[in-house]
Scaffold this motif. Structure first.
Motif, short mmCIF file in Angstrom:
data_model
loop_
_atom_site.label_atom_id
_atom_site.label_comp_id
_atom_site.label_asym_id
_atom_site.label_seq_id
_atom_site.Cartn_x
_atom_site.Cartn_y
_atom_site.Cartn_z
N GLU A 212 -6.32 5.09 55.31
CA GLU A 212 -6.87 6.43 55.52
C GLU A 212 -6.54 7.30 54.31
OE1 GLU A 212 -4.75 6.95 59.24
OE2 GLU A 212 -3.50 8.52 58.34
N THR A 213 -7.36 8.34 54.07
CA THR A 213 -7.08 9.18 52.89
C THR A 213 -6.00 10.20 53.24
OG1 THR A 213 -8.81 10.76 53.49
CG2 THR A 213 -9.45 8.97 52.01
N GLU A 214 -5.40 10.74 52.18
CA GLU A 214 -4.32 11.71 52.35
C GLU A 214 -4.81 12.96 53.08
OE1 GLU A 214 -2.64 12.50 48.47
OE2 GLU A 214 -1.58 14.24 49.31
N GLU A 215 -6.02 13.40 52.73
CA GLU A 215 -6.57 14.61 53.34
C GLU A 215 -6.85 14.39 54.83
OE1 GLU A 215 -7.70 13.07 50.70
OE2 GLU A 215 -7.48 14.46 49.02
N TYR A 216 -7.24 13.15 55.15
CA TYR A 216 -7.46 12.78 56.57
C TYR A 216 -6.13 12.89 57.31
CZ TYR A 216 -8.22 9.73 60.63
OH TYR A 216 -8.30 9.22 61.90
N THR A 217 -5.08 12.30 56.72
CA THR A 217 -3.76 12.29 57.37
C THR A 217 -3.28 13.73 57.62
OG1 THR A 217 -3.34 10.34 56.03
CG2 THR A 217 -1.46 11.27 57.20
N ILE A 218 -3.46 14.58 56.60
CA ILE A 218 -3.00 15.98 56.75
C ILE A 218 -3.74 16.67 57.90
CG2 ILE A 218 -2.90 18.27 55.63
CD1 ILE A 218 -2.62 16.75 52.93
N ASN A 219 -5.07 16.46 57.94
CA ASN A 219 -5.86 17.12 58.98
C ASN A 219 -5.60 16.55 60.37
OD1 ASN A 219 -7.60 19.44 58.20
ND2 ASN A 219 -8.03 18.03 56.51
N LEU A 220 -5.27 15.27 60.41
CA LEU A 220 -4.94 14.66 61.70
C LEU A 220 -3.65 15.30 62.23
CD1 LEU A 220 -5.68 12.57 63.81
CD2 LEU A 220 -4.38 10.87 62.55
N LYS A 221 -2.69 15.47 61.33
CA LYS A 221 -1.40 16.06 61.70
C LYS A 221 -1.61 17.49 62.22
CE LYS A 221 3.29 16.25 61.21
NZ LYS A 221 3.53 17.55 61.75
N ARG A 222 -2.50 18.23 61.52
CA ARG A 222 -2.77 19.62 61.93
C ARG A 222 -3.31 19.67 63.35
NH1 ARG A 222 -5.51 22.00 56.33
NH2 ARG A 222 -3.57 22.06 55.15
N LEU A 223 -4.16 18.69 63.69
CA LEU A 223 -4.74 18.66 65.05
C LEU A 223 -3.68 18.25 66.07
CD1 LEU A 223 -8.31 17.06 65.16
CD2 LEU A 223 -7.66 19.45 65.42
N GLU A 224 -2.87 17.24 65.69
CA GLU A 224 -1.83 16.77 66.62
C GLU A 224 -0.85 17.90 66.92
OE1 GLU A 224 -1.85 12.02 65.40
OE2 GLU A 224 -0.51 13.40 64.36
N ASP A 225 -0.56 18.72 65.89
CA ASP A 225 0.36 19.84 66.08
C ASP A 225 -0.20 20.86 67.08
OD1 ASP A 225 2.08 18.67 64.35
OD2 ASP A 225 1.63 19.98 62.64
N LEU A 226 -1.52 20.86 67.20
CA LEU A 226 -2.16 21.80 68.16
C LEU A 226 -2.32 21.16 69.54
CD1 LEU A 226 -5.06 23.14 65.90
CD2 LEU A 226 -3.06 24.42 66.64
N TRP A 227 -1.80 19.96 69.70
CA TRP A 227 -1.95 19.20 70.95
C TRP A 227 -3.42 19.00 71.29
CZ3 TRP A 227 2.35 16.96 72.70
CH2 TRP A 227 3.57 17.53 72.29
N GLY B 224 -14.34 11.72 57.52
CA GLY B 224 -13.60 11.85 58.78
C GLY B 224 -12.62 13.01 58.72
N GLY B 225 -12.00 13.19 57.52
CA GLY B 225 -11.08 14.33 57.34
C GLY B 225 -11.81 15.64 57.57
N ASP B 226 -13.04 15.72 57.05
CA ASP B 226 -13.87 16.91 57.31
C ASP B 226 -14.05 17.09 58.81
OD1 ASP B 226 -14.34 17.32 54.60
OD2 ASP B 226 -16.27 16.31 54.60
N GLY B 227 -14.35 15.99 59.50
CA GLY B 227 -14.59 16.05 60.95
C GLY B 227 -13.38 16.64 61.68
N LEU B 228 -12.19 16.22 61.26
CA LEU B 228 -10.97 16.72 61.91
C LEU B 228 -10.79 18.22 61.65
CD1 LEU B 228 -8.56 13.77 60.98
CD2 LEU B 228 -9.72 14.14 63.17
#
Ligand SMILES: NC(=O)C1=CN([C@@H]2O[C@H](COP(=O)(O)OP(=O)(O)OC[C@H]3O[C@@H](n4cnc5c(N)ncnc54)[C@H](OP(=O)(O)O)[C@@H]3O)[C@@H](O)[C@H]2O)[C@@H](O)CC1
Ligand SMILES: [K+]
Length: 496
Positions: free
Chosen positions: A90-105, A61-65
């Motif tokens: 959730e994995t740490e890498e997932y969390t980081i990538n989710l945050k990156r997407l959220e930051d982009l709105w 899922g982290g890859d998907g994000l």
């Protein structure tokens, strides 16, 4: 040859790379996601295509994000992300990538139960729900979700492995997998991709490098490896100066009955074209006119002469194509086994051994058996899955001291130590009668030329498929004679 790893070994390669290349796990994920997008661009070049990415909460899922972000950066304008929140952690890498997407709105849709999945309108679906971390068959909401996505009949491209599909181990008939048109897989294909049961989960796959440590991967102790063209360059020897027909061995092929003489001729023809110095065919006398007319280069040996004094000059002996299974044929096979030399056995020779398994014990070490699935199960018993069939093949190769060439779309060549080489050349255009006879002739030819049983089988299988692939560039179907006509040219391409 490329080592194929199981998922435990793949995780070790991941950990080793992170430690030794001083790369962060999340950066490895970024590298994998960039590699995915590069391959995706070839498949879906139209940047306005609407794309739904379904992301689980593990690293798949982290890859998907990460893929969503990279696709957007690459100019794709219609990317939607669905967060499949069925697991608590959730994995740490997932969390980081989710945050990156959220930051982009980036707009994100939560799917908390299978019923939450909106009526997807997107043209392409990227499957990043579950990857190689799968640890059980799908059930509950995952199963419901996969079934509803399958029912949409959209173009599906899976990240690393289709959701629910185990990377290795027996594939259960009742298994439900997300059906992918294409899998973009990381660094190495999964072993289960090579079994026919994989059609339930994927139509095809492509492998992309993601930066894992190749030396580590190649040093892993794995019983599976892939054969590729460069592996043969250097192994296949060029014709030497001052050499003569005696340099390239003398093959004997024992084959054919009055009604199946074609199989014998095809086999001998292939043996000739793959470079044996001399080829002799032992057929019923009634086939002599056909032999002399069709294959003037091939010599004849009477069936009554299959005795030690007349056969000790041969450097390889193959038997089986069109041989029949009647009493006379059994006597021929028994006679050959008494010669106490390695044999290459195909078709009816294998059927007779299946009927009389005690004959297997008389095989000389270094023999080659070339069964397709039915012949294999007749020899060694029924199997519920290809994984189990291959495990039996590994045990039997070791026990009998012979090479087993288990034929299918991807052919498995199992050596005397039980190691498996997977051949990927070949195509559906070659699905015609006589192809197996040609393969037997090729193996006999290389064995006669002095290659070991395993080398002869590997070269022959690769060459057989490769010649077919070259012909398929301009032909829809390929006859066994077409293939034979091509092998010498293809072989030339394999020599340094
Ligand atoms: N070196 C590489 O190859 C690299 C690999 N990378 C990527 O990592 C992926 C592997 O990631 P991963 O290990 O985090 O596992 P993943 O597939 O996301 O799923 C784990 C989650 O699923 C759950 N779960 C499992 N089975 C289940 C079931 N039957 N039914 C329900 N739940 C199930 C499990 O939950 P648990 O059972 O542990 O509670 C856990 O939460 C790999 O495919 C590739 O995409 C790249 O990023 C970089 C380098
Ligand atoms: K997946």
């Amino acid at each position: 040859m490329k080592n194929l790893l199981n998922q435990k070994q793949m995780r070790s390669a991941d950990a080793f790379t992170i430690k030794n290349k001083e790369i962060l796990s999340v950066d490895l994920m970024e590298s994998a996601s960039r590699a995915f997008v590069k391959a995706f661009l070839q498949e879906v070049p139209e940047k306005a295509t609407s794309i739904a990415i379904l992301c689980g909460k593990g690293n798949n899922g982290g890859d998907g994000l990460a893929i969503a972000r990279i696709l957007k950066d690459s100019g794709y304008s219609g990317v939607s992300v669905y967060l499949v929140n069925f697991s608590a952690k959730e994995t740490e890498e997932y969390t980081i990538n989710l945050k990156r997407l959220e930051d982009l709105w980036f707009p994100l849709t939560a799917v908390n139960t299978a019923a939450d999945l909106p009526d997807l309108k997107e043209k392409v679906i990227i499957d990043a729900i579950l990857g190689s971390g799968l640890n059980a068959v799908l059930e509950g909401p995952y199963l419901q979700l996969v079934e509803s996505v399958n029912a949409l009949n959209r173009q599906v491209i899976a990240v690393d492995v289709p959701t629910g599909f185990p990377a290795e181990g027996p594939l259960k008939k009742e298994g439900v997998y997300l059906k992918a048109d294409l899998v973009i897989c990381f660094q190495r294909p999964k072993i289960n991709f090579f079994f026919p049961e994989s059609v339930q989960a994927l139509k095809r796959f492509t492998v992309v490098p993601i930066g894992l440590d190749e030396e580590f991967i190649q040093n892993c102790d794995s019983p599976y490896r892939l054969i590729e063209g460069p592996d043969l360059t250097g192994l296949v020897k060029p014709r030497a100066p001052f050499s003569h027909k005696g340099t390239y061995g003398h093959a004997l092929i024992v084959a054919g009955q009055q009604q199946t003489m074609g199989a014998a001729l095809l086999s001998a023809h292939a043996c000739l074209h793959a470079g044996a110095g001399l080829t002799t065919l032992s057929i019923p006398e009634s086939g002599l006119t056909a032999l002399n007319t069709r294959l003037p280069e091939v010599m004849y040996l009477d069936r009554a002469d299959l005795i030690p004094e007349k056969t000790n000059k041969f450097s390889a002996i193959a038997a089986g194509p069109g041989l029949g299974t009647a009493e006379g044929s059994i006597a021929i096979l028994q006679g050959l086994l008494k010669l106490k030399v390695p044999l290459i056995l195909d078709a009816d020779a294998l059927n007779m051994m299946g009927d009389k398994p005690e004959l297997l014990k008389q095989l000389s070490s270094g023999s080659v058996l070339t069964p397709h699935m039915k012949e294999f199960d007749h020899l060694f018993g029924d199997h519920d899955s290809w994984w189990e069939r291959l495990e039996t093949a590994r045990e039997k190769a070791l026990e009998l001291g012979c090479v087993i060439v288990l034929k299918n779309q991807y052919t498995f060549i199992i050596d005397l130590t039980g190691k498996v080489t997977v051949n990927t050349t070949g195509n559906a255009g070659m699905a015609q009668g006589g192809m197996g006879d040609v393969l037997t002739g090729l193996i006999a030819s290389f064995a006669a030329q002095g290659y070991t049983a395993n080398e002869a089988a590997c070269i022959a299988c690769y060459l057989h498929g490769k010649a077919g692939d070259e012909l398929a560039e301009t032909q829809v179907s390929i006859s066994a004679s077409d293939l034979t006509g091509r092998v010498s040219k293809t072989l030339k391409g394999l020599i340094k």
